[in-house]
Each structure stands twice: as structure tokens, then as C-alpha cells.
Design an enzyme around this catalytic site. Sequence first.
Site, PDB file in Angstrom:
ATOM      1  N   ARG A 153     -15.725  23.873  -8.400  1.00  0.00           N
ATOM      2  CA  ARG A 153     -14.953  23.867  -9.579  1.00  0.00           C
ATOM      3  C   ARG A 153     -13.523  23.271  -9.563  1.00  0.00           C
ATOM      4  O   ARG A 153     -13.070  22.692 -10.551  1.00  0.00           O
ATOM      5  CB  ARG A 153     -14.745  25.674  -9.746  1.00  0.00           C
ATOM      6  N   ILE A 154     -12.774  23.524  -8.256  1.00  0.00           N
ATOM      7  CA  ILE A 154     -11.590  23.103  -8.079  1.00  0.00           C
ATOM      8  C   ILE A 154     -11.541  21.508  -7.657  1.00  0.00           C
ATOM      9  O   ILE A 154     -10.433  20.682  -8.152  1.00  0.00           O
ATOM     10  CB  ILE A 154     -10.973  24.004  -6.944  1.00  0.00           C
ATOM     11  N   ASP A 173     -19.848  15.670  -1.852  1.00  0.00           N
ATOM     12  CA  ASP A 173     -20.420  17.263  -1.808  1.00  0.00           C
ATOM     13  C   ASP A 173     -21.856  17.111  -1.873  1.00  0.00           C
ATOM     14  O   ASP A 173     -22.527  16.544  -2.771  1.00  0.00           O
ATOM     15  CB  ASP A 173     -19.842  17.762  -3.178  1.00  0.00           C
ATOM     16  N   ALA A 231      -7.324  24.105   0.436  1.00  0.00           N
ATOM     17  CA  ALA A 231      -8.550  24.790   0.422  1.00  0.00           C
ATOM     18  C   ALA A 231      -8.396  26.303   1.528  1.00  0.00           C
ATOM     19  O   ALA A 231      -8.236  27.241   1.072  1.00  0.00           O
ATOM     20  CB  ALA A 231      -9.721  23.895   1.065  1.00  0.00           C
ATOM     21  N   ARG A 232      -8.689  25.970   2.892  1.00  0.00           N
ATOM     22  CA  ARG A 232      -8.837  26.964   3.803  1.00  0.00           C
ATOM     23  C   ARG A 232      -8.106  26.524   4.967  1.00  0.00           C
ATOM     24  O   ARG A 232      -8.374  25.290   5.407  1.00  0.00           O
ATOM     25  CB  ARG A 232      -9.947  27.633   4.046  1.00  0.00           C
ATOM     26  N   ASP A 256      -1.097  23.733   2.388  1.00  0.00           N
ATOM     27  CA  ASP A 256      -0.769  24.826   1.522  1.00  0.00           C
ATOM     28  C   ASP A 256      -1.742  25.985   2.427  1.00  0.00           C
ATOM     29  O   ASP A 256      -1.495  27.175   1.981  1.00  0.00           O
ATOM     30  CB  ASP A 256      -1.407  25.143   0.248  1.00  0.00           C
ATOM     31  N   GLU A 261      -2.005  32.327   9.764  1.00  0.00           N
ATOM     32  CA  GLU A 261      -1.045  32.316   8.785  1.00  0.00           C
ATOM     33  C   GLU A 261      -0.297  33.760   9.067  1.00  0.00           C
ATOM     34  O   GLU A 261      -0.938  34.748   9.433  1.00  0.00           O
ATOM     35  CB  GLU A 261      -1.615  32.377   7.186  1.00  0.00           C
ATOM     36  N   HIS A 280       0.645  29.114   1.309  1.00  0.00           N
ATOM     37  CA  HIS A 280      -0.525  29.590   0.804  1.00  0.00           C
ATOM     38  C   HIS A 280      -0.231  29.878  -0.687  1.00  0.00           C
ATOM     39  O   HIS A 280      -0.578  31.173  -1.016  1.00  0.00           O
ATOM     40  CB  HIS A 280      -1.301  30.485   1.496  1.00  0.00           C
TER      41      HIS A 280
END
Length: 317
Positions: A153-154, A173, A231-232, A256, A261, A280
Site C-alpha cells: 500500500r505505502i 517486490d 519502514a522499520r 524515520d 528507539e 518515527h
Amino acid sequence: MMKVIITDCDHDNIDMETKILNTAQIDFELKQCHSEEDVISQCQDADALIVQYAHITKKVMDALPKLKMVVRYGVGVDTIDIEEATKHNIQICNVPDYGMNEVADHAIALMMAMTRKIVLMNNFTKSTKWDYAHSIPIHRASTQTVGVIGLGRIGRNFAIKAHALEYNIIGYDPYYKESENTKFIKVKSLEEVIKESDIISLHIPADGNKNLFNEETFKMMKNNAIIINVARGGIINEDDLYDALVNKEIAGAAIDCAATEPMMPNSKLFTLDNYLATPHMAWYSEEAALELKRKVAEECVSFLKEHTVRYPINHLK
């Protein structure tokens, strides 16, 4: 009476959740559980849990016999043992679309800030000199290739927006299915995307992708390339990233999310002019925050009242 427990939440309020759960006549409580033991001791009477940071492990599930559902504030569910949940017949849900536009927009903003050297020139202009020459070289968008790794989606949302800015878009992907509005994406192998991109934007889960970008990967990238991660944390090896930036193997990074964290102010990455960080926050807008809160509460109501869910992570028999 069915009961929902919010295991932990650092939001300013839970007014939205309160309204929806009260309207459905579902009892609920807000806790602040920071460990497995906290969840076990404080959530014994929960039929459903709404979680933010709390880890829902096999140990937790074994100790909560009433538990039927866990829904997470957010997209990632790496803090929940999905396999064990399925064995325990516990439904797991997330909210994958609440900040879709925000995350894509944030990636675009980081990309533009890096390629137009906005932060670098802001700092230079305020502290040193009014002189665009310090920004040289900057290149036109239409001459640059953006590699999108992860076309969910993103990733697709980001690709559409970058394409509108006249960037050339390639992507990777293994599960990608072309749609009418993404025909412009040239799908390539992961190695081809890494080698050919001037900008790489990550839109993949951490699970299965830990340290995907490391010393070897950075050596494959163009020397003028930048990498963006909204993302992560953990997808990028941060020690190897530091070395690649210092040694000019790549031109820059904008992130981000981090492996750990919050990142500490003394992080060596923070000393670099070609490293840009935000805390984040890519998911955030006032509208997205309210949508997230509404959808987690609605998912609980739908499951507990009607045994249906909108965003299942696992599929129960």
C-alpha cells in the site's frame, strides 16, 4: 460482560476509543503494561487487548485463558507472536492503512530534502554564507531513478507521488501485482534496484529483512545514491551505514526509524551532514492519529459483537 483492556498507550487521550466502546456497551480499561509480567498480572479478565508497545508472547497467551483477540495500534506486529496466537485461537489484527498517505508523503519529503539539500543549505546559509555553490551538484528529478523496495500500500502510494514529480521509478517486490495506476513502475530484481537507483526508498517489514542493507549492499549502490527508510528499524545495519556515509560509498541517508528507539543524542550518525533523521513520525497527522484510534476500537467491537474483522493478520479455523 465482554472486556477490552488497552495494555499501554502514550497518546494524549483515549476519547475516541472510549466513545466507541461505550456505545457498544463493552467494558474497558486503560493500563500501562511495560513487561510480560505486567500484562499477565493486569489483564486476566480481558477478552481483547489493544496494544501499542507491549509484547504479547507465548508466555502471555498461556497465562490469559480468556483472551480471544489482540489488535495493535499501528501496522507492524513484530511484538506479537503470530504463530502462537494462531495455536491459541487468538485473532490478531492491525491497522495497515491509517497513515498510508502520511508515510508516503514523509518519504517524499525526506527524498526532496536530501536531493535538494535543504537541511544542509539551511544550516550552511544561517551559519556561514549566502551561496548556492555549497549545494553543488543537484540534479533534475527527471534525470534520477527512484528504486522502491516493497510495493505494498505505502510503497505504491510513494511510487505514484514520486512518478508525478517526474522521477523514473523502478521497484522490487516478489508479491507485486500490477494495477492500472502503477503501470509506470519497472519491476526488477532486488540487486538491479540496488545497483541502478539514485534514490532507494524502503517500504518493507523488518521480519525477514534484518540487516538487508549492510556493508556488502552499500558497496553495490551508486556513490551518488541516497537511501530512505520510513519502514522499520533494523533493515539497515547502522554501523555499516555510518562507514558507507563516511567513506562516501553512498551520498546520504534519511531515516524515520532506527534499530533501537529512541536513538541516543550521542549517536555517531548524528555527527554527519549527509544523515537526516526524524523520530518515527512518518505515520503522524492529526487525522491519521484519530483514524488509528477509531479503527482499533471498531475492530474490537466488530470481533466481539459480530465475530468479523476488517484487518486479520492470522486466519483462524
